[in-house]
Enzyme design. Structure first.
Site, PDB file in Angstrom:
ATOM      1  NE  ARG A   1     -20.059 -60.370  21.309  1.00  0.00           N
ATOM      2  CZ  ARG A   1     -20.958 -61.275  21.753  1.00  0.00           C
ATOM      3  NH1 ARG A   1     -20.564 -62.334  22.435  1.00  0.00           N
ATOM      4  NH2 ARG A   1     -22.235 -61.116  21.504  1.00  0.00           N
TER       5      ARG A   1
ATOM      6  CE1 TYR B   1       2.203 -46.955  25.678  1.00  0.00           C
ATOM      7  CE2 TYR B   1       0.375 -48.388  26.260  1.00  0.00           C
ATOM      8  CZ  TYR B   1       0.861 -47.268  25.618  1.00  0.00           C
ATOM      9  OH  TYR B   1      -0.008 -46.476  24.925  1.00  0.00           O
TER      10      TYR B   1
ATOM     11  CG  ASP C   1       4.042 -55.952  26.892  1.00  0.00           C
ATOM     12  OD1 ASP C   1       4.503 -56.232  25.763  1.00  0.00           O
ATOM     13  OD2 ASP C   1       3.226 -55.029  27.078  1.00  0.00           O
TER      14      ASP C   1
ATOM     15  CE  LYS D   1       3.042 -49.791  19.654  1.00  0.00           C
ATOM     16  NZ  LYS D   1       2.078 -50.193  20.629  1.00  0.00           N
TER      17      LYS D   1
END
Ligand code: PLP
Length: 405
Positions: free
Chosen positions: A70, A123, A195, A220
């Protein structure tokens, strides 16, 4: 570079060869940055370290800092180094999705009582997280038209800790003058996060323009093949990076090694894919602009885009995303439902072309009134133009549009 079998690779030392320099070009860094031959075998591709833990040399003596996956994983570290290099930052931290990355970025920068100024047409999922999740924890948000610097300036309060914008915005393709908005944030003593999912570092590098943090949905263009959900935050600040690492360790929204490996493979071809996306995007935008069945086309590469001059200044090319007014929800649904190659789907940035109706799909969670305010009309159709043959894509749209005339 030494051949794998010739090397005397030492555990943890990392094999020599393929180190990149900051002065190397973007395509060179896309292929190599963050990666070196595997210390155990010389494997040229970073292995998928599919492990949850690491054997320690002695109590309290982990090898090379690897204790638990992790916290750190070599495949993940390679991707983080690669993305940091591409955005021109010193540090990258990756997360399980774009939203997890944005959430970790917020968790490491704001606390209850702080105020955030956010672009209104970010978004839809980002807006939903800010409005419905973060607001419950005492963080105050003001949503503004981030292309209007005065509106950003007026929204700032003494409690403003962060300004968050997207450029180009999803799905209206509005731009934010990043250098100018960085100045506004700095004056206010706030951080700027950008972003950069739509443009990618191939076309625009916000850190060079004054941003403190860059966030991505690696789902993306960075991955580019529609087979991963992931996210990243990149920064040049050691302090901000420490906060992000703390979030990886303490809240755990990290990606698995296989997903990291897939994104790492994707970034190797980012420049060549983006060149094809940009060429096809421009061709489709020009085709649609001349078509009588549709209204306004939103693409920063068109001279008719109200911020075309800013786009030329701030971006090296204009990408594969565009949106177009079909006139009504019914016409938008008919167009999006009748293409052959443009697949009706959410998401974007893959090699294949996609078509969607944001008001009914990606931005359905945004309240209707705000949707109207920011130009997401019921008839707006968004295209993610892929890298297929441009003639085939044009023919596909031509055929679908003939049903609307
Ligand atoms: C611009 C932008 N940012 C963030 C996200 C969220 O990313 P993810 O879906 O990987 O959580 C998306 C998703 O569509 C997006 O388009």
């Amino acid at each position: 570079m030494r051949r794998p079998h010739e090397g005397d690779f030492h555990e943890g030392e990392g094999a020599r060869g393929m180190e990149t320099r900051p002065t190397d070009g973007f395509a060179t860094r896309a292929v190599h940055a963050g990666q070196s031959p595997d210390p155990a075998s010389g494997a040229i591709m970073t292995p998928i370290y599919q492990t949850s833990t690491y054997v320690q040399e002695a109590v309290g003596r982990p090898r090379d800092g690897y204790e638990y996956a992790r916290v750190t994983n070599p495949t993940r570290s390679a991707l983080e180094g690669n993305l940091a290099s591409l955005e021109g930052g010193a540090h990258g931290a990756v997360f399980a999705s774009g939203l997890a990355a944005i959430e970790a970025m917020l968790k490491s920068t704001v606390e209850a009582g702080d105020h955030v100024v956010s672009g209104a047409n970010v978004y839809g999922g980002t807006e939903r997280m800010f409005r419905t999740v973060w607001a419950r924890f005492g963080v105050d948000f003001t949503f503004v038209d981030s292309s209007d610097l005065d509106a950003v300036r007026e929204a700032v309060t003494p409690a403003t800790r962060l300004v968050h914008v997207e450029s180009p915005t999803n799905p209206t393709m509005q731009l934010v003058d990043l250098e100018a908005v960085a100045g506004v944030a700095r004056e206010a003593g706030a951080l700027l996060s950008v972003d950069n999912t739509f443009a990618t570092p191939c076309l625009q590098r916000p850190l060079e323009l004054g941003a403190d943090l860059v966030v991505h949905s690696t789902t993306k263009y960075l991955n580019g093949h529609s087979d991963v959900v992931g996210g990243a935050v990149i920064t040049d600040s050691d302090e901000l990076a420490e906060g992000l690492r703390y979030q990886q360790k303490s809240t755990g929204g990290v990606p698995g090694p296989m997903d990291c490996w897939l994104v790492l493979r994707g970034t190797k071809t980012l420049p060549v894919r983006m060149a094809a996306h940009c060429a096809n995007g421009r061709r489709i935008a020009e085709f649609l602009e001349g078509h009588p069945a549709v209204g306004r086309v939103h693409y920063p590469g068109l001279a008719s885009h109200p911020q075309h001059e800013l786009a030329q200044r701030q971006m090296s090319d204009f990408g594969g995303m565009l949106s177009v007014e079909a006139g009504s929800a019914e016409r938008a649904a008919r167009l999006a439902g009748s293409t052959r190659l443009f697949a009706l789907a959410e998401s974007l940035g893959g090699v294949e072309s996609l078509i969607s109706v944001p008001a009914a799909m990606t931005h359905a969670s945004v309240p209707e009134e705000r949707r109207r305010e920011i130009g997401i009309t019921p008839g707006l159709v968004r295209l993610s133009v892929g890298i297929e043959d441009a003639d085939d894509l044009v023919a596909d749209l031509e055929e679908a549009l003939s049903g609307l005339e």
